[in-house]
Design an enzyme around this catalytic site. Structure first.
Site, mmCIF file in Angstrom:
data_model
loop_
_atom_site.group_PDB
_atom_site.id
_atom_site.type_symbol
_atom_site.label_atom_id
_atom_site.label_comp_id
_atom_site.label_asym_id
_atom_site.label_seq_id
_atom_site.Cartn_x
_atom_site.Cartn_y
_atom_site.Cartn_z
ATOM 1 C CG ASP A 143 -1.901 0.851 1.170
ATOM 2 O OD1 ASP A 143 -2.450 1.203 2.350
ATOM 3 O OD2 ASP A 143 -2.313 1.340 -0.127
ATOM 4 C CE LYS A 146 -0.956 3.350 -4.132
ATOM 5 N NZ LYS A 146 -0.790 2.447 -2.925
ATOM 6 C CG ASP A 171 -5.257 -0.144 -1.229
ATOM 7 O OD1 ASP A 171 -5.176 0.882 -0.406
ATOM 8 O OD2 ASP A 171 -6.415 -0.433 -1.762
ATOM 9 C CG ASN A 172 -4.376 2.245 -3.592
ATOM 10 O OD1 ASN A 172 -3.683 2.154 -2.403
ATOM 11 N ND2 ASN A 172 -5.913 2.766 -3.241
ATOM 12 C CD GLU A 201 -8.488 4.795 0.282
ATOM 13 O OE1 GLU A 201 -8.918 3.744 -0.543
ATOM 14 O OE2 GLU A 201 -7.229 5.073 0.126
#
Ligand SMILES: Nc1ncnc2c1ncn2[C@@H]1O[C@H](Cn2cc(CNC(=O)c3cc([N+](=O)[O-])cc(O)c3O)nn2)[C@@H](O)[C@H]1O
Ligand SMILES: [Mg+2]
Length: 216
Positions: A143, A146, A171-172, A201
């Site tokens: 997380d 990136k 995540d993401n 989120e």
């Protein structure tokens, strides 16, 4: 002080005001309430957090690595589900965030399961064995920045930190997105990968978690 407080400082204040010491769930709820009703922050959040919970509960991991602690929200989510004796090492690059995360983790009362390490993932991944005595991880939660997901995954492979069955949970993968990482884990013969569709989120934008099992 004369300078304006930071968002992580205001998030910590909300935890101290609304959460009960030693109660991880109340810390999670206090942060989610703050981020939904006061100020958005880049925690994995409640919706993706439930997917994270189910992956952790199903895996029952002994050794967990988190890349990108931020304020410690996902650190608390994961650590509260770990069996006694299990350990979570979380890497945080930004010292100001680390100061906040340590207090959030302590307020939740799960500090004995968590080791927060300040520094860059690329510097610490090669030192897991000699510094922490960790041979391999059972679960890695990605997380952080990136553009670090893919190089850090290749680094973990190269350092022998992944074993048959190690789960990478990222995540993401849609927002902000990690296209190079997704392409790699979805096309590599070394991973069995699947996508858990969700939302960014505290918003209605699409996002999701990618779960990739290392096949060795
Ligand atoms: N190589 C690294 N090693 C250790 N910690 C790192 C590293 N890169 C970033 N971090 C830390 O992760 C924390 C949180 N963080 C995460 C990101 C990347 N995440 C996002 O940018 C993000 C962005 C959105 N968004 O923009 O909607 C939503 C999300 O869920 C996100 O995780 N940047 N900082 C920060 O404190 C940073 O110091
Ligand atoms: Mg995130």
């Amino acid at each position: 002080s004369l300078t304006r407080s930071t968002r992580p400082q205001r998030l910590l204040k909300a935890v101290k005001q609304h959460a009960t010491r030693g109660d991880p769930q109340s810390v999670i709820s206090a942060i989610d309430h703050f981020c939904r009703h006061r100020e958005w922050a880049m925690n994995v959040g409640d919706e993706k957090g439930c997917i994270l919970d189910s992956v952790v509960s199903e895996l029952n991991p002994e050794k967990v690595l988190e890349l990108g602690t931020y304020c410690g929200y996902s650190t608390v989510r994961i650590a509260r589900l770990l069996p006694p004796g299990a350990r979570l090492i979380t890497l945080e690059f930004n010292p100001d965030y680390a100061v906040i995360a340590r207090q959030v983790i302590a307020w939740a009362g799960i500090e004995d399961k968590v080791q927060l390490v300040e520094g860059a993932s690329e510097d610490w991944i090669p030192r897991m064995k000699e510094h922490f005595g960790i041979e391999t991880f059972d679960l890695v939660f990605l997380d952080h920045w990136k553009d670090h997901y893919l190089p850090d995954t290749k680094l973990m492979e190269g350092c022998g930190l992944l074993r048959k069955g190690t789960v990478l949970l990222a995540d993401n993968v849609i927002c902000p997105g990690v296209p190079d990482y997704l392409e790699y884990v979805r096309n590599s013969r070394s991973y069995k990968s699947c996508y858990f569709k969700s939302h960014l989120e505290y918003t209605r934008a699409e996002d999701g978690l990618e779960k990739s099992v290392f096949l060795g």
